[in-house]
Design a protein around this motif. Structure first.
Motif, short mmCIF file in Angstrom:
data_model
loop_
_atom_site.label_atom_id
_atom_site.label_comp_id
_atom_site.label_asym_id
_atom_site.label_seq_id
_atom_site.Cartn_x
_atom_site.Cartn_y
_atom_site.Cartn_z
N PHE B 100 0.83 -1.20 0.00
CA PHE B 100 0.00 0.00 0.00
C PHE B 100 0.87 1.26 0.00
N GLY B 101 1.90 1.24 0.86
CA GLY B 101 2.78 2.40 0.95
C GLY B 101 3.43 2.71 -0.39
N ALA B 102 3.91 1.67 -1.07
CA ALA B 102 4.57 1.86 -2.36
C ALA B 102 3.58 2.39 -3.39
N SER B 103 2.39 1.80 -3.42
CA SER B 103 1.38 2.24 -4.39
C SER B 103 1.02 3.71 -4.17
N LEU B 104 0.86 4.05 -2.89
CA LEU B 104 0.52 5.43 -2.56
C LEU B 104 1.62 6.39 -3.04
N ALA B 105 2.88 5.99 -2.79
CA ALA B 105 3.99 6.84 -3.20
C ALA B 105 4.04 6.99 -4.71
N ILE B 106 3.75 5.90 -5.43
CA ILE B 106 3.78 5.97 -6.90
C ILE B 106 2.72 6.95 -7.40
N ILE B 107 1.55 6.91 -6.76
CA ILE B 107 0.47 7.81 -7.19
C ILE B 107 0.77 9.26 -6.82
N LEU B 108 1.32 9.46 -5.62
CA LEU B 108 1.57 10.84 -5.16
C LEU B 108 2.81 11.45 -5.79
N PHE B 109 3.86 10.66 -5.93
CA PHE B 109 5.15 11.25 -6.33
C PHE B 109 5.73 10.66 -7.61
N GLY B 110 4.97 9.83 -8.32
CA GLY B 110 5.57 9.16 -9.47
C GLY B 110 6.47 8.04 -8.99
N SER B 111 7.32 7.54 -9.87
CA SER B 111 8.10 6.36 -9.50
C SER B 111 9.43 6.68 -8.84
N LEU B 148 -4.92 -13.42 13.69
CA LEU B 148 -6.16 -12.80 13.21
C LEU B 148 -5.96 -11.31 12.96
N GLY B 149 -5.21 -10.66 13.86
CA GLY B 149 -4.87 -9.25 13.65
C GLY B 149 -4.18 -9.07 12.31
N GLY B 150 -3.23 -9.95 12.03
CA GLY B 150 -2.50 -9.89 10.76
C GLY B 150 -3.42 -10.08 9.57
N VAL B 151 -4.36 -11.03 9.69
CA VAL B 151 -5.30 -11.29 8.60
C VAL B 151 -6.14 -10.05 8.31
N VAL B 152 -6.65 -9.45 9.39
CA VAL B 152 -7.51 -8.27 9.23
C VAL B 152 -6.73 -7.12 8.58
N VAL B 153 -5.55 -6.84 9.15
CA VAL B 153 -4.77 -5.72 8.64
C VAL B 153 -4.35 -5.95 7.19
N SER B 154 -3.92 -7.20 6.89
CA SER B 154 -3.52 -7.51 5.52
C SER B 154 -4.66 -7.26 4.55
N SER B 155 -5.86 -7.71 4.93
CA SER B 155 -6.95 -7.58 3.97
C SER B 155 -7.36 -6.12 3.80
N ILE B 156 -7.25 -5.35 4.87
CA ILE B 156 -7.56 -3.91 4.72
C ILE B 156 -6.59 -3.27 3.73
N PHE B 157 -5.29 -3.53 3.95
CA PHE B 157 -4.31 -2.90 3.06
C PHE B 157 -4.41 -3.43 1.63
N SER B 158 -4.75 -4.72 1.48
CA SER B 158 -4.94 -5.25 0.12
C SER B 158 -6.08 -4.54 -0.58
N SER B 159 -7.17 -4.31 0.17
CA SER B 159 -8.30 -3.60 -0.43
C SER B 159 -7.89 -2.19 -0.82
N LEU B 160 -7.10 -1.55 0.07
CA LEU B 160 -6.67 -0.18 -0.24
C LEU B 160 -5.78 -0.16 -1.47
N VAL B 161 -4.96 -1.21 -1.63
CA VAL B 161 -4.13 -1.28 -2.84
C VAL B 161 -5.02 -1.38 -4.08
N SER B 162 -6.06 -2.23 -3.97
CA SER B 162 -6.99 -2.36 -5.10
C SER B 162 -7.62 -1.00 -5.42
N LEU B 163 -7.98 -0.28 -4.36
CA LEU B 163 -8.58 1.03 -4.55
C LEU B 163 -7.61 1.96 -5.30
N LEU B 164 -6.34 1.94 -4.86
CA LEU B 164 -5.35 2.79 -5.52
C LEU B 164 -5.16 2.40 -6.98
#
Lengths: 268, 331
Positions: B100-111, B148-164
């Motif tokens: 997610f962090g990388a995708s966000l950076a690519i969108i905000l600042f290019g590559s 379970l915490g890891g599962v939840v957090v992973s799926s949230i960030f995966s969804s956010l990556v899809s959104l990006l």
């Protein structure tokens, strides 16, 4: 000085009281059995002893030292724990498992040393499991696993062994093998044993084997009675706590006296 | 003997990879570059040769070793910690967070690689912190809660990556994101290694140093405590080291699967489950393995093949071979 001393020890999970005003003294070289119905607080009390749970009031002292002022590793050098059933996460070798008993003597970033291996081997020898040392412990039977747990506890070189229903999953013979091993250890090394059990006859077995043994009968968060097996494991107490009719049988034979208490029937 | 082999193997592979690549260089030309760099007398090589060997092949080999080692070691540590041979270095969400962090950076600042690194690293760490907070119960950190915490957090960030991906510019940003998520070391330069080697090095060194404690942490929490280990502290420390290593790896290389899950199992089959041996073995296998895979990635075809694709295609046959040969070793 008693080796373990609890004074008015109480524990609660939030509002729920689990232990109330437990007083006990365990003396060196004796076997102290905790006996009582399911859910009476035996396991909780054992966890308080081990410092895994913190008492909400009262004190527990190990050889005079308040457990609250002791580090995890310091407690582990006084009390070694044998669980009811051990879950095997990976097929470790028997030796690797017994070596874990040495961890409280080593620093965070260190490895077991030669002397630690020697201690672990001696512990395995004591329980008669040395021949298994390079086997994956996932291949052991329940009885053998429990002996490995004893070896791991011995490798901790503590004055006290604490066991939580250690024979609950063993067959008729392995239960006896386990008890014999404990009796031999107590006789040979003067080690002290605290043991939660569901079998009143364990206490009689130790007494029949001429080991100083005492019983605490627990019921609903408290000690109902405490003393010698004869005083505590009476037909009257069995009725009061378990609502059962039982019969105490005493048998004299060439090797001394043999006592057992037999359950007869339940009352509603 | 084995120990020497374990240490030597990745270095040998690093050396060998200097001779491998699509730019045609003879052995003599490579050696001449190395000789010049070592200060030996002789004819000085062409600048292009210097660049290929010293600025492209060498940093990639070093980075491959660091990334492979980090992923494998933290995978081994997490498997022990969670008493579960099916978890990998990404179990607490570090890969998803970094993605997610990388995708966000690519969108905000290019590559621009700098922002991609920093964002990937920070969000990777953030994901683990979130998983840890979710998994903490009163004063303990039960395994299942953490997972379970890891599962939840992973799926949230995966969804956010899809959104990006959905909102990204399909001609510029989307391909960059997709390519980053498949993993690559094509951008590796010494400058990148210098930054990411710190968290990777600290993480790996920490886990190797505390490797015996990992055996004890693989016991039930109560047992571990009774054996004399302060479970919360030591578990937290292991998670910290594993997270530093993985986040450091993921931020420069993108998401590379398989290594953090399967390399520890290769180690288990070769040397058994005792972490005092398994952790260094996994480090060595992981390092060597990723060097090999990266060599394939940059030579097989004219354009780079993403590492995430190759790691499993190359590793699977070997893994199946080990599985059959050792019959799983005690499982």
């Amino acid at each position: 000085m008693s080796i373990i001393e609890a004074r008015k020890a109480s524990f609660s999970y939030g509002e729920l009281k689990v232990l109330e005003n437990i007083d006990l003294k365990v003396e060196e070289g004796e076997i102290f059995c905790l006996f009582g119905p399911n859910g009476c607080g035996k396991t909780t009390f054992i966890q308080c002893l081990l410092g895994i749970l913190k008492t909400s009031s009262g004190t527990i002292r190990l050889r005079g030292r308040d457990i609250r002022g002791m580090k995890t590793a310091e407690i582990a050098r006084e009390l070694a724990y044998i669980p009811q059933v051990h879950e095997k996460p990976f097929p470790y070798k028997v030796m690797d498992v017994v070596l874990m008993g040495r961890v409280s003597y080593t620093g965070l970033f260190s490895l077991p040393k030669k002397e630690d291996r020697k201690t672990a081997e001696e512990a395995l020898k004591r329980v008669g499991m040395l021949a298994f040392k390079d086997k994956p412990y996932t291949q052991l039977s329940g009885g053998e696993t429990q002996l490995v747990m004893v070896a791991r506890a011995l490798a901790q070189q503590t004055p006290v062994l604490v066991m939580d229903e250690p024979t609950a999953h063993l067959d008729f013979r392995n239960e006896l093998v386990f008890l014999e091993t404990i009796v031999r250890l107590v006789k040979d090394t003067k080690i002290t044993v605290v043991m939660a059990t569901h079998f009143p006859n364990h206490a009689f077995y130790f007494e029949n084997s001429n080991i100083a043994s005492r019983v605490a009968l627990m019921n609903e968060r408290m000690f109902y009675a405490q003393g010698s097996p004869d005083d505590v494991l009476t037909e009257r107490n069995m009725y009061d706590i378990f609502r059962i009719k039982s019969k105490l049988i005493s048998h004299k034979w060439e090797e001394g006296s043999l006592k057992q208490i037999l359950p007869i029937k339940t009352y509603v | 003997m084995t120990a020497v082999g374990l240490v030597a193997a990745p270095f040998l592979l690093m050396f060998v990879s200097l001779f491998i690549g699509r730019y045609p260089l003879s052995m003599g030309e490579v050696l001449s570059v190395l000789g010049t760099k070592a200060g030996l007398p002789g004819p000085s090589p062409l600048t292009i040769h210097m660049n290929v060997v010293w600025d492209i092949r060498l940093p990639r080999a070093i980075l491959g070793a660091l990334v492979g080692g980090s992923l494998a070691v933290s995978g081994a540590a997490f498997q022990g910690l969670f008493r579960n041979p099916l978890v990998s270095s990404g179990v607490l969400g570090v890969s998803a967070g970094a993605g997610f962090g990388a995708s966000l950076a690519i969108i905000l600042f290019g590559s621009d690689t700098f922002y991609v690194y920093v964002f990937a690293f920070c969000f990777g760490i953030l994901a683990v912190v979130l998983s840890y907070v979710i998994g903490t119960n009163y004063t303990s950190t039960p395994t299942i809660m953490l997972v379970l915490g890891g599962v939840v957090v992973s799926s949230i960030f995966s969804s956010l990556v899809s959104l990006l991906k959905y909102i990204a510019d399909p001609y510029e940003q989307l391909p960059s994101i997709v390519f980053w998520l498949m993993g690559s070391m094509a951008s590796a330069r010494f400058k990148d290694i210098a930054i990411s080697a710190i968290p990777m090095g600290v993480g790996m060194a920490g886990l190797v140093a505390m490797r015996w404690r990992l055996n004890i942490l693989s016991m039930d929490d109560r047992e571990a405590q009774a054996l004399g280990v302060n479970v919360i502290f030591v578990k937290g420390l292991a998670i910290l080291f594993a997270t530093l290593a993985t986040a450091g790896a993921v931020c420069v290389s993108g998401v590379i699967g398989w290594v953090g899950l399967v390399v520890p199992h290769m180690g288990r089959m070769l040397v058994g489950n005792d972490n005092t041996v398994l952790v260094p073995t996994s480090l060595s296998i992981g390092a060597g393995y990723l060097i090999i895979v990266d060599n394939v990635a940059r030579t097989l075809t004219g354009s780079e093949i993403p590492l995430g694709i190759l790691t499993s295609i190359i590793g699977a046959p070997f893994f199946v071979y080990l599985l059959k040969k050792t019959k799983g070793r005690g499982w």
